[in-house]
Design a protein around this motif. Structure first.
Motif, mmCIF file in Angstrom:
data_model
loop_
_atom_site.group_PDB
_atom_site.id
_atom_site.type_symbol
_atom_site.label_atom_id
_atom_site.label_comp_id
_atom_site.label_asym_id
_atom_site.label_seq_id
_atom_site.Cartn_x
_atom_site.Cartn_y
_atom_site.Cartn_z
ATOM 1 N N THR A 1 51.398 49.030 58.956
ATOM 2 C CA THR A 1 51.384 49.812 57.915
ATOM 3 C C THR A 1 51.800 51.182 57.787
ATOM 4 N N TRP A 2 51.668 51.838 58.859
ATOM 5 C CA TRP A 2 52.290 53.311 58.780
ATOM 6 C C TRP A 2 53.811 53.059 58.642
ATOM 7 N N HIS A 3 54.454 52.245 59.391
ATOM 8 C CA HIS A 3 55.872 52.075 59.145
ATOM 9 C C HIS A 3 56.325 51.651 57.908
ATOM 10 N N LEU A 4 55.552 50.805 57.189
ATOM 11 C CA LEU A 4 55.976 50.200 56.021
ATOM 12 C C LEU A 4 55.642 51.489 54.968
ATOM 13 N N MET A 5 54.654 51.934 54.932
ATOM 14 C CA MET A 5 54.433 53.258 54.089
ATOM 15 C C MET A 5 55.089 54.357 54.074
ATOM 16 N N MET B 1 57.207 53.815 41.651
ATOM 17 C CA MET B 1 55.902 53.449 41.356
ATOM 18 C C MET B 1 54.489 54.386 41.651
ATOM 19 N N ARG B 2 53.798 54.282 41.037
ATOM 20 C CA ARG B 2 52.396 54.885 41.483
ATOM 21 C C ARG B 2 51.348 53.593 42.103
ATOM 22 N N ILE B 3 51.254 53.778 43.450
ATOM 23 C CA ILE B 3 50.494 52.698 44.096
ATOM 24 C C ILE B 3 49.396 53.291 44.670
ATOM 25 N N LEU B 4 48.159 52.348 44.446
ATOM 26 C CA LEU B 4 46.812 52.647 44.910
ATOM 27 C C LEU B 4 46.723 51.816 46.232
ATOM 28 N N TRP B 5 46.737 52.208 47.343
ATOM 29 C CA TRP B 5 46.634 51.685 48.469
ATOM 30 C C TRP B 5 45.095 51.894 49.158
ATOM 31 N N LEU B 6 44.578 50.494 49.565
ATOM 32 C CA LEU B 6 43.122 50.374 49.925
ATOM 33 C C LEU B 6 43.110 49.757 51.093
ATOM 34 N N LYS B 7 42.558 50.530 52.132
ATOM 35 C CA LYS B 7 42.242 49.993 53.460
ATOM 36 C C LYS B 7 40.872 50.375 53.917
ATOM 37 N N SER B 8 40.421 49.552 54.993
ATOM 38 C CA SER B 8 39.337 50.064 55.654
ATOM 39 C C SER B 8 39.105 51.191 56.332
ATOM 40 N N ASP B 9 40.311 51.527 56.960
ATOM 41 C CA ASP B 9 40.208 52.815 57.921
ATOM 42 C C ASP B 9 41.359 53.502 57.676
ATOM 43 N N LEU B 10 41.482 54.967 58.298
ATOM 44 C CA LEU B 10 42.640 55.650 58.219
ATOM 45 C C LEU B 10 43.621 55.031 59.027
ATOM 46 N N LEU B 11 44.884 55.309 59.063
ATOM 47 C CA LEU B 11 46.089 54.903 60.034
ATOM 48 C C LEU B 11 45.920 55.635 61.251
ATOM 49 N N LEU B 12 45.546 56.939 61.229
ATOM 50 C CA LEU B 12 45.667 57.835 62.443
ATOM 51 C C LEU B 12 44.327 57.731 63.103
ATOM 52 N N PRO B 13 44.415 57.760 64.529
ATOM 53 C CA PRO B 13 45.325 57.549 65.525
ATOM 54 C C PRO B 13 46.158 56.208 65.387
ATOM 55 N N LEU B 14 47.196 56.194 65.755
ATOM 56 C CA LEU B 14 48.022 54.714 65.657
ATOM 57 C C LEU B 14 47.734 54.112 66.806
ATOM 58 N N ASP B 15 46.489 53.302 67.051
ATOM 59 C CA ASP B 15 45.954 52.518 68.142
ATOM 60 C C ASP B 15 45.712 51.143 67.848
ATOM 61 N N LYS B 16 45.981 50.793 66.791
ATOM 62 C CA LYS B 16 46.048 49.308 66.328
ATOM 63 C C LYS B 16 47.438 48.949 65.790
ATOM 64 N N GLY B 17 47.444 47.482 65.912
ATOM 65 C CA GLY B 17 48.716 46.742 65.433
ATOM 66 C C GLY B 17 48.778 46.877 63.920
ATOM 67 N N GLY B 18 47.604 46.559 63.234
ATOM 68 C CA GLY B 18 47.604 46.558 61.764
ATOM 69 C C GLY B 18 47.873 48.117 61.413
ATOM 70 N N LYS B 19 47.293 48.989 62.019
ATOM 71 C CA LYS B 19 47.528 50.352 61.578
ATOM 72 C C LYS B 19 49.249 50.889 61.708
ATOM 73 N N LEU B 20 49.657 50.200 62.881
ATOM 74 C CA LEU B 20 51.078 50.862 63.030
ATOM 75 C C LEU B 20 52.094 49.970 62.126
#
Length: 465
Positions: free
Chosen positions: A22-26, A1-20
Protein backbone atom coordinates in the motif's frame (compact mmCIF):
# COMPACT_ATOMS: atom_id res chain seq x y z
CA UNK A 1 -9.20 12.90 -7.45
CA UNK A 2 -10.11 13.22 -3.81
CA UNK A 3 -9.71 9.75 -2.33
CA UNK A 4 -10.83 8.51 1.09
CA UNK A 5 -8.53 5.61 1.96
CA UNK A 6 -9.67 3.26 4.75
CA UNK A 7 -7.37 0.79 6.48
CA UNK A 8 -7.26 -1.08 9.77
CA UNK A 9 -3.83 0.30 10.74
CA UNK A 10 -1.19 2.88 9.92
CA UNK A 11 1.40 1.90 7.34
CA UNK A 12 4.35 2.86 9.52
CA UNK A 13 6.45 1.09 10.56
CA UNK A 14 6.76 -0.75 7.25
CA UNK A 15 6.91 -4.21 8.80
CA UNK A 16 4.19 -6.14 6.94
CA UNK A 17 3.75 -7.04 3.31
CA UNK A 18 0.34 -5.41 3.01
CA UNK A 19 1.69 -2.18 4.50
CA UNK A 20 4.61 -2.10 2.10
CA UNK A 21 2.43 -2.77 -0.96
CA UNK A 22 0.00 0.00 0.00
CA UNK A 23 2.82 2.44 0.83
CA UNK A 24 4.42 2.11 -2.58
CA UNK A 25 1.11 2.51 -4.39
CA UNK A 26 -0.08 5.44 -2.29
CA UNK A 27 3.26 7.20 -2.62
CA UNK A 28 2.75 7.28 -6.36
CA UNK A 29 -0.92 8.24 -6.18
CA UNK A 30 -0.22 11.08 -3.72
CA UNK A 31 1.75 12.96 -6.37
CA UNK A 32 -1.39 13.59 -8.40
CA UNK A 33 -4.32 12.99 -6.05
CA UNK A 34 -5.48 14.23 -2.64
CA UNK A 35 -5.72 11.31 -0.21
CA UNK A 36 -7.40 11.34 3.19
CA UNK A 37 -6.23 8.32 5.18
CA UNK A 38 -8.36 6.93 8.04
CA UNK A 39 -7.10 4.06 10.19
CA UNK A 40 -7.01 2.68 13.69
CA UNK A 41 -3.95 3.44 15.82
CA UNK A 42 -2.69 1.65 18.91
CA UNK A 43 -2.40 3.70 22.13
CA UNK A 44 1.16 4.98 22.39
CA UNK A 45 1.72 5.00 18.63
CA UNK A 46 4.78 7.21 18.04
CA UNK A 47 3.93 10.63 16.65
CA UNK A 48 6.57 9.98 13.99
CA UNK A 49 4.48 7.11 12.60
CA UNK A 50 1.47 9.40 12.19
CA UNK A 51 3.51 12.32 10.86
CA UNK A 52 5.37 10.02 8.46
CA UNK A 53 2.07 9.05 6.84
CA UNK A 54 1.91 12.54 5.37
CA UNK A 55 4.45 11.41 2.80
CA UNK A 56 1.61 9.44 1.18
CA UNK A 57 -1.54 11.23 2.35
CA UNK A 58 -2.55 14.90 2.52
CA UNK A 59 -4.66 14.23 5.61
CA UNK A 60 -4.23 11.52 8.25
CA UNK A 61 -6.99 10.59 10.70
CA UNK A 62 -6.73 7.95 13.43
CA UNK A 63 -9.19 6.18 15.75
CA UNK A 64 -7.71 4.70 18.96
CA UNK A 65 -7.85 0.92 19.24
CA UNK A 66 -5.88 -1.58 21.36
CA UNK A 67 -5.07 -4.97 19.81
CA UNK A 68 -4.33 -7.81 22.28
CA UNK A 69 -1.08 -9.61 21.50
CA UNK A 70 -1.59 -13.01 19.92
CA UNK A 71 -1.11 -15.92 22.28
CA UNK A 72 -1.95 -13.91 25.40
CA UNK A 73 -4.82 -14.54 27.82
CA UNK A 74 -6.47 -11.32 26.71
CA UNK A 75 -6.25 -12.45 23.07
CA UNK A 76 -8.01 -15.75 23.79
CA UNK A 77 -10.63 -14.01 25.96
CA UNK A 78 -11.34 -11.57 23.14
CA UNK A 79 -11.60 -14.41 20.63
CA UNK A 80 -13.98 -16.30 22.93
CA UNK A 81 -16.33 -13.32 23.02
CA UNK A 82 -16.70 -13.60 19.24
CA UNK A 83 -17.62 -17.31 19.18
CA UNK A 84 -21.31 -16.48 18.83
CA UNK A 85 -20.77 -13.43 16.61
CA UNK A 86 -22.21 -13.98 13.12
CA UNK A 87 -19.22 -12.08 11.76
CA UNK A 88 -15.86 -13.86 11.46
CA UNK A 89 -13.52 -12.96 14.32
CA UNK A 90 -10.95 -11.39 11.98
CA UNK A 91 -13.63 -8.90 10.89
CA UNK A 92 -15.77 -8.48 14.01
CA UNK A 93 -12.86 -7.31 16.13
CA UNK A 94 -12.59 -4.22 13.89
CA UNK A 95 -16.24 -3.23 14.28
CA UNK A 96 -16.18 0.30 15.68
CA UNK A 97 -18.89 2.91 16.13
CA UNK A 98 -16.22 5.62 16.33
CA UNK A 99 -14.66 4.53 13.02
CA UNK A 100 -18.04 4.41 11.28
CA UNK A 101 -19.04 7.82 12.61
CA UNK A 102 -15.76 9.35 11.46
CA UNK A 103 -16.31 7.96 7.94
CA UNK A 104 -19.76 9.55 7.91
CA UNK A 105 -18.36 12.87 9.14
CA UNK A 106 -15.62 12.92 6.51
CA UNK A 107 -18.10 12.11 3.73
CA UNK A 108 -20.39 14.90 4.96
CA UNK A 109 -17.59 17.47 5.24
CA UNK A 110 -16.43 17.34 1.65
CA UNK A 111 -17.10 15.52 -1.62
CA UNK A 112 -14.86 12.55 -2.40
CA UNK A 113 -14.44 11.06 -5.86
CA UNK A 114 -13.60 7.58 -4.60
CA UNK A 115 -13.41 5.45 -1.46
CA UNK A 116 -10.69 2.80 -1.27
CA UNK A 117 -11.24 0.08 1.34
CA UNK A 118 -7.80 -1.46 1.90
CA UNK A 119 -8.29 -5.13 2.88
CA UNK A 120 -11.69 -6.57 3.74
CA UNK A 121 -11.73 -5.54 7.40
CA UNK A 122 -12.52 -1.78 7.33
CA UNK A 123 -15.64 -2.52 5.26
CA UNK A 124 -17.46 -3.63 8.41
CA UNK A 125 -17.67 0.07 9.35
CA UNK A 126 -18.91 1.43 6.02
CA UNK A 127 -22.20 3.35 6.13
CA UNK A 128 -25.13 1.68 4.38
CA UNK A 129 -25.30 4.38 1.72
CA UNK A 130 -22.18 5.74 0.02
CA UNK A 131 -22.19 9.03 -1.91
CA UNK A 132 -19.44 8.07 -4.35
CA UNK A 133 -17.92 5.00 -6.05
CA UNK A 134 -16.00 2.62 -3.79
CA UNK A 135 -13.20 0.13 -4.46
CA UNK A 136 -11.99 -2.74 -2.30
CA UNK A 137 -8.30 -3.72 -2.41
CA UNK A 138 -8.15 -7.45 -1.57
CA UNK A 139 -4.57 -8.38 -0.69
CA UNK A 140 -5.81 -11.94 -0.03
CA UNK A 141 -8.88 -14.07 -0.57
CA UNK A 142 -9.59 -14.14 3.15
CA UNK A 143 -11.95 -17.12 3.12
CA UNK A 144 -9.28 -19.24 1.46
CA UNK A 145 -6.86 -18.51 4.30
CA UNK A 146 -9.39 -19.74 6.84
CA UNK A 147 -10.24 -22.80 4.74
CA UNK A 148 -6.56 -23.74 4.67
CA UNK A 149 -6.30 -23.17 8.42
CA UNK A 150 -9.14 -25.62 8.98
CA UNK A 151 -7.61 -28.20 6.64
CA UNK A 152 -4.20 -28.13 8.37
CA UNK A 153 -5.50 -28.51 11.94
CA UNK A 154 -4.86 -31.97 13.36
CA UNK A 155 -7.28 -31.84 16.31
CA UNK A 156 -11.05 -32.09 16.06
CA UNK A 157 -11.63 -28.91 18.09
CA UNK A 158 -9.27 -26.91 15.89
CA UNK A 159 -10.95 -28.13 12.70
CA UNK A 160 -14.39 -27.26 14.11
CA UNK A 161 -13.40 -23.77 15.27
CA UNK A 162 -11.48 -22.83 12.15
CA UNK A 163 -14.12 -24.43 9.95
CA UNK A 164 -16.76 -22.21 11.55
CA UNK A 165 -14.60 -19.12 10.96
CA UNK A 166 -14.11 -20.16 7.34
CA UNK A 167 -17.85 -20.43 6.73
CA UNK A 168 -18.50 -17.05 8.38
CA UNK A 169 -15.73 -15.43 6.35
CA UNK A 170 -17.06 -16.97 3.13
CA UNK A 171 -20.50 -15.47 3.76
CA UNK A 172 -19.16 -12.08 4.83
CA UNK A 173 -16.64 -11.84 2.01
CA UNK A 174 -19.22 -12.46 -0.71
CA UNK A 175 -21.80 -10.06 0.74
CA UNK A 176 -19.16 -7.36 1.24
CA UNK A 177 -17.53 -7.59 -2.19
CA UNK A 178 -20.97 -7.11 -3.74
CA UNK A 179 -21.14 -3.56 -2.35
CA UNK A 180 -18.15 -2.24 -4.28
CA UNK A 181 -17.90 -0.66 -7.72
CA UNK A 182 -14.42 -2.08 -8.24
CA UNK A 183 -12.35 -4.98 -6.87
CA UNK A 184 -8.54 -5.09 -6.86
CA UNK A 185 -6.65 -8.38 -6.45
CA UNK A 186 -2.90 -8.98 -6.14
CA UNK A 187 -2.60 -11.96 -8.48
CA UNK A 188 -4.34 -13.72 -11.34
CA UNK A 189 -4.85 -16.68 -8.99
CA UNK A 190 -6.73 -14.52 -6.49
CA UNK A 191 -8.75 -12.89 -9.27
CA UNK A 192 -9.79 -16.30 -10.59
CA UNK A 193 -10.62 -17.52 -7.08
CA UNK A 194 -12.83 -14.52 -6.37
CA UNK A 195 -14.65 -15.05 -9.67
CA UNK A 196 -15.17 -18.74 -8.87
CA UNK A 197 -16.32 -18.25 -5.29
CA UNK A 198 -18.54 -15.20 -5.78
CA UNK A 199 -19.94 -15.16 -9.33
CA UNK A 200 -23.17 -13.48 -8.21
CA UNK A 201 -21.50 -10.91 -5.99
CA UNK A 202 -18.68 -9.54 -8.13
CA UNK A 203 -20.45 -7.80 -10.99
CA UNK A 204 -17.55 -5.66 -12.22
CA UNK A 205 -14.07 -6.20 -13.66
CA UNK A 206 -11.40 -7.43 -11.23
CA UNK A 207 -8.16 -5.50 -11.68
CA UNK A 208 -4.97 -7.39 -10.84
CA UNK A 209 -2.20 -5.34 -9.22
CA UNK A 210 0.89 -7.52 -9.27
CA UNK A 211 3.62 -7.58 -6.63
CA UNK A 212 6.69 -5.37 -6.89
CA UNK A 213 10.01 -4.89 -5.15
CA UNK A 214 12.62 -2.19 -4.67
CA UNK A 215 15.48 -3.77 -6.58
CA UNK A 216 17.86 -0.95 -5.72
CA UNK A 217 17.40 -1.32 -1.97
CA UNK A 218 17.12 -5.13 -2.00
CA UNK A 219 20.39 -5.76 -3.81
CA UNK A 220 23.36 -7.90 -2.78
CA UNK A 221 25.79 -4.98 -3.10
CA UNK A 222 23.70 -2.30 -1.35
CA UNK A 223 24.01 -3.43 2.28
CA UNK A 224 25.92 -1.02 4.55
CA UNK A 225 29.30 -2.20 5.77
CA UNK A 226 28.46 -5.11 8.04
CA UNK A 227 30.31 -8.30 8.66
CA UNK A 228 28.57 -11.60 8.12
CA UNK A 229 26.93 -12.77 11.36
CA UNK A 230 25.37 -16.07 10.31
CA UNK A 231 27.53 -19.03 9.30
CA UNK A 232 26.72 -21.15 6.27
CA UNK A 233 25.04 -23.48 5.56
CA UNK A 234 22.21 -21.43 7.00
CA UNK A 235 18.55 -20.98 6.22
CA UNK A 236 16.47 -17.85 6.79
CA UNK A 237 12.79 -16.99 6.97
CA UNK A 238 11.46 -13.44 7.30
CA UNK A 239 7.94 -12.35 8.14
CA UNK A 240 5.52 -10.88 10.64
CA UNK A 241 5.63 -13.67 13.19
CA UNK A 242 2.25 -12.88 14.73
CA UNK A 243 0.54 -13.68 11.41
CA UNK A 244 -0.88 -17.19 11.86
CA UNK A 245 0.25 -18.57 8.46
CA UNK A 246 3.85 -17.56 9.26
CA UNK A 247 3.65 -19.09 12.73
CA UNK A 248 2.26 -22.31 11.27
CA UNK A 249 5.02 -22.37 8.64
CA UNK A 250 7.78 -22.18 11.24
CA UNK A 251 6.23 -24.71 13.60
CA UNK A 252 5.70 -27.08 10.68
CA UNK A 253 9.21 -26.56 9.32
CA UNK A 254 10.95 -27.07 12.64
CA UNK A 255 8.87 -30.14 13.45
CA UNK A 256 8.80 -31.96 10.11
CA UNK A 257 11.53 -30.60 7.82
CA UNK A 258 14.48 -29.21 9.77
CA UNK A 259 15.26 -32.56 11.50
CA UNK A 260 15.55 -34.20 8.07
CA UNK A 261 17.92 -31.46 6.88
CA UNK A 262 20.07 -31.63 10.03
CA UNK A 263 20.25 -35.42 9.86
CA UNK A 264 22.31 -35.01 6.69
CA UNK A 265 23.78 -31.56 7.40
CA UNK A 266 24.16 -31.25 11.21
CA UNK A 267 25.73 -27.81 10.85
CA UNK A 268 22.62 -26.35 9.18
CA UNK A 269 20.92 -23.52 11.06
CA UNK A 270 17.66 -21.57 10.74
CA UNK A 271 17.19 -17.90 11.58
CA UNK A 272 13.61 -16.67 11.96
CA UNK A 273 13.50 -12.91 11.43
CA UNK A 274 10.46 -10.75 12.04
CA UNK A 275 8.32 -8.69 14.33
CA UNK A 276 6.17 -9.93 17.22
CA UNK A 277 7.08 -13.64 17.42
CA UNK A 278 4.38 -15.53 19.29
CA UNK A 279 5.24 -17.58 22.39
CA UNK A 280 5.14 -20.73 20.27
CA UNK A 281 7.69 -19.28 17.83
CA UNK A 282 9.95 -18.05 20.63
CA UNK A 283 10.02 -21.54 22.13
CA UNK A 284 11.48 -22.93 18.90
CA UNK A 285 14.85 -21.35 19.79
CA UNK A 286 14.94 -23.40 23.02
CA UNK A 287 13.36 -26.59 21.78
CA UNK A 288 14.98 -27.04 18.35
CA UNK A 289 18.72 -27.33 17.74
CA UNK A 290 20.14 -24.74 15.35
CA UNK A 291 17.15 -22.33 15.51
CA UNK A 292 17.50 -18.62 16.27
CA UNK A 293 14.56 -16.19 16.66
CA UNK A 294 15.52 -12.53 16.32
CA UNK A 295 12.26 -10.66 16.71
CA UNK A 296 11.98 -7.31 14.96
CA UNK A 297 15.16 -6.04 13.27
CA UNK A 298 15.93 -2.71 11.62
CA UNK A 299 17.22 -4.30 8.42
CA UNK A 300 16.45 -7.80 7.13
CA UNK A 301 18.99 -7.66 4.31
CA UNK A 302 22.07 -8.85 6.26
CA UNK A 303 20.16 -11.94 7.37
CA UNK A 304 19.14 -12.67 3.80
CA UNK A 305 22.65 -12.04 2.51
CA UNK A 306 24.25 -14.46 4.96
CA UNK A 307 21.88 -17.35 4.26
CA UNK A 308 22.53 -20.08 1.73
CA UNK A 309 18.80 -20.66 1.17
CA UNK A 310 15.71 -18.53 1.78
CA UNK A 311 12.78 -20.76 2.80
CA UNK A 312 9.02 -20.22 2.46
CA UNK A 313 7.36 -23.37 3.87
CA UNK A 314 3.84 -21.89 4.00
CA UNK A 315 0.87 -24.25 4.13
CA UNK A 316 -1.70 -21.47 4.60
CA UNK A 317 -1.98 -18.14 2.86
CA UNK A 318 -3.47 -16.00 0.16
CA UNK A 319 -2.43 -13.10 -2.01
CA UNK A 320 1.28 -12.99 -2.79
CA UNK A 321 4.43 -12.99 -0.68
CA UNK A 322 6.49 -9.84 -1.14
CA UNK A 323 9.19 -11.57 0.89
CA UNK A 324 9.93 -13.91 -2.05
CA UNK A 325 10.53 -11.02 -4.44
CA UNK A 326 12.76 -9.36 -1.83
CA UNK A 327 14.81 -12.54 -1.47
CA UNK A 328 15.01 -12.86 -5.25
CA UNK A 329 16.14 -9.24 -5.55
CA UNK A 330 18.83 -10.02 -2.97
CA UNK A 331 20.02 -12.79 -5.27
CA UNK A 332 19.06 -15.64 -2.95
CA UNK A 333 18.06 -19.17 -3.83
CA UNK A 334 14.45 -19.68 -2.68
CA UNK A 335 12.84 -22.98 -1.70
CA UNK A 336 9.09 -22.65 -1.26
CA UNK A 337 5.88 -24.60 -1.13
CA UNK A 338 3.45 -24.08 -4.00
CA UNK A 339 1.18 -22.11 -1.65
CA UNK A 340 4.11 -19.95 -0.56
CA UNK A 341 4.84 -18.90 -4.14
CA UNK A 342 1.19 -18.84 -5.19
CA UNK A 343 0.31 -15.99 -7.52
CA UNK A 344 3.91 -15.04 -8.33
CA UNK A 345 5.09 -15.41 -11.95
CA UNK A 346 8.02 -17.69 -11.15
CA UNK A 347 9.14 -20.90 -12.84
CA UNK A 348 9.96 -23.92 -10.68
CA UNK A 349 13.60 -24.89 -11.13
CA UNK A 350 14.49 -21.60 -12.83
CA UNK A 351 13.65 -18.81 -10.39
CA UNK A 352 12.73 -20.84 -7.28
CA UNK A 353 12.50 -24.47 -6.23
CA UNK A 354 9.03 -25.71 -5.23
CA UNK A 355 8.37 -28.65 -2.92
CA UNK A 356 5.37 -29.50 -0.77
CA UNK A 357 6.00 -32.72 1.13
CA UNK A 358 8.39 -32.48 4.13
CA UNK A 359 11.02 -34.86 2.75
CA UNK A 360 10.83 -33.29 -0.71
CA UNK A 361 11.29 -29.84 0.86
CA UNK A 362 14.29 -31.05 2.86
CA UNK A 363 15.86 -32.68 -0.21
CA UNK A 364 15.35 -29.45 -2.18
CA UNK A 365 17.19 -27.47 0.51
CA UNK A 366 20.04 -29.95 0.67
CA UNK A 367 20.33 -30.06 -3.11
CA UNK A 368 20.61 -26.28 -3.39
CA UNK A 369 23.06 -26.01 -0.48
CA UNK A 370 25.33 -28.73 -1.85
CA UNK A 371 25.38 -27.61 -5.49
CA UNK A 372 26.99 -24.16 -5.75
CA UNK A 373 26.62 -24.07 -9.55
CA UNK A 374 22.88 -24.72 -9.39
CA UNK A 375 22.49 -22.27 -6.52
CA UNK A 376 24.29 -19.54 -8.45
CA UNK A 377 22.07 -20.12 -11.49
CA UNK A 378 18.92 -19.84 -9.36
CA UNK A 379 20.22 -16.67 -7.72
CA UNK A 380 21.09 -15.01 -11.02
CA UNK A 381 17.78 -15.90 -12.68
CA UNK A 382 15.80 -14.78 -9.66
CA UNK A 383 17.36 -11.33 -9.52
CA UNK A 384 17.20 -10.88 -13.29
CA UNK A 385 13.46 -11.58 -13.30
CA UNK A 386 12.52 -8.98 -10.68
CA UNK A 387 14.94 -6.34 -12.01
CA UNK A 388 13.66 -6.65 -15.55
CA UNK A 389 9.91 -6.96 -14.99
CA UNK A 390 8.63 -5.86 -11.58
CA UNK A 391 8.67 -2.12 -11.13
CA UNK A 392 6.48 -0.45 -8.48
CA UNK A 393 6.02 2.67 -10.59
CA UNK A 394 4.50 0.63 -13.41
CA UNK A 395 2.14 -1.08 -10.99
CA UNK A 396 1.07 2.21 -9.46
CA UNK A 397 0.46 3.77 -12.86
CA UNK A 398 -1.88 0.96 -13.87
CA UNK A 399 -3.62 1.14 -10.49
CA UNK A 400 -4.14 4.89 -10.94
CA UNK A 401 -5.75 4.29 -14.33
CA UNK A 402 -8.11 1.69 -12.85
CA UNK A 403 -9.13 3.93 -9.94
CA UNK A 404 -9.67 6.93 -12.20
CA UNK A 405 -11.77 4.89 -14.62
CA UNK A 406 -13.97 3.53 -11.84
CA UNK A 407 -14.43 6.99 -10.35
CA UNK A 408 -15.23 8.54 -13.73
CA UNK A 409 -17.53 5.86 -15.07
CA UNK A 410 -19.37 4.68 -11.95
CA UNK A 411 -19.75 1.02 -12.91
CA UNK A 412 -23.01 0.52 -11.03
CA UNK A 413 -25.94 2.46 -9.61
CA UNK A 414 -26.07 3.83 -6.08
CA UNK A 415 -28.46 0.99 -5.15
CA UNK A 416 -25.59 -1.46 -5.65
CA UNK A 417 -23.63 0.20 -2.83
CA UNK A 418 -26.24 -0.92 -0.31
CA UNK A 419 -25.80 -4.14 1.66
CA UNK A 420 -27.00 -6.89 -0.66
CA UNK A 421 -30.08 -7.73 1.41
CA UNK A 422 -31.37 -4.13 1.11
CA UNK A 423 -31.05 -3.72 -2.67
CA UNK A 424 -33.78 -3.68 -5.27
CA UNK A 425 -33.73 -6.96 -7.18
CA UNK A 426 -32.89 -5.12 -10.41
CA UNK A 427 -29.63 -3.91 -8.93
CA UNK A 428 -28.22 -7.45 -8.65
CA UNK A 429 -26.79 -8.63 -11.95
CA UNK A 430 -24.37 -11.23 -13.29
CA UNK A 431 -21.70 -9.67 -15.51
CA UNK A 432 -18.23 -10.84 -16.57
CA UNK A 433 -15.86 -10.41 -13.64
CA UNK A 434 -12.43 -10.43 -15.21
CA UNK A 435 -11.61 -7.61 -17.58
CA UNK A 436 -8.76 -5.43 -18.73
CA UNK A 437 -8.67 -1.67 -18.33
CA UNK A 438 -10.37 -1.06 -21.69
CA UNK A 439 -13.33 -3.16 -20.60
CA UNK A 440 -14.47 -0.27 -18.43
CA UNK A 441 -15.29 1.64 -21.59
CA UNK A 442 -15.71 -1.35 -23.90
CA UNK A 443 -17.45 -4.25 -22.19
CA UNK A 444 -16.86 -6.53 -25.18
CA UNK A 445 -13.18 -6.79 -24.31
CA UNK A 446 -13.03 -9.42 -21.56
CA UNK A 447 -9.43 -10.12 -20.58
CA UNK A 448 -7.35 -9.85 -17.46
CA UNK A 449 -5.90 -6.54 -16.32
CA UNK A 450 -2.39 -7.24 -15.09
CA UNK A 451 0.46 -4.97 -14.12
CA UNK A 452 4.16 -5.23 -13.35
CA UNK A 453 6.28 -3.72 -10.65
CA UNK A 454 9.36 -1.96 -9.29
CA UNK A 455 10.11 0.07 -6.15
CA UNK A 456 9.86 3.74 -5.24
CA UNK A 457 11.17 4.06 -1.69
CA UNK A 458 13.57 2.44 0.72
CA UNK A 459 12.33 0.11 3.44
CA UNK A 460 14.86 -0.55 6.21
CA UNK A 461 12.70 -2.88 8.28
CA UNK A 462 10.53 -5.03 6.06
CA UNK A 463 10.11 -8.32 7.90
CA UNK A 464 7.13 -9.03 5.70
CA UNK A 465 4.33 -11.41 5.11
Amino acid sequence: MRILWLKSDLLLPLDKGGKLRTWHLMRHLARRHEITYLAFAEPGTPASDVDGMRAVAARVETIPRAEPAKGTLRFYADAALHLVDPLPYAVGKYRSRAFKERIEQLLAERPFDLIVCDFLFPAVNLPKRLPCPAVIFTHNVESEIWRRHAETKSGVLGRVLYGAQYRRMRRYEGRTLARFDGVLAVSDVDGDTLARLYPGAITQPVHVVQTGVDTEYFAPDRIPNQESQIPTPSLVFTGSMDWLPNEDAMLYFCRDILPVVRAEAPEATLTIVGRAPTPAVKRLADECAGVRVTGRVDDVRPYMRDAAVYIVPLRIGGGTRLKIFEAMAMGKAVVSTAIGAEGLPVVDGTHVVLADEPRDFARAILGVMRDPVRRAALEAAARALVVERYDWSTVAGALEHALQSIADCGLRTADCRLPIEERPAAAITNQPVIANQSAITNQSAITRSTTHNHAAIRNPQSALR
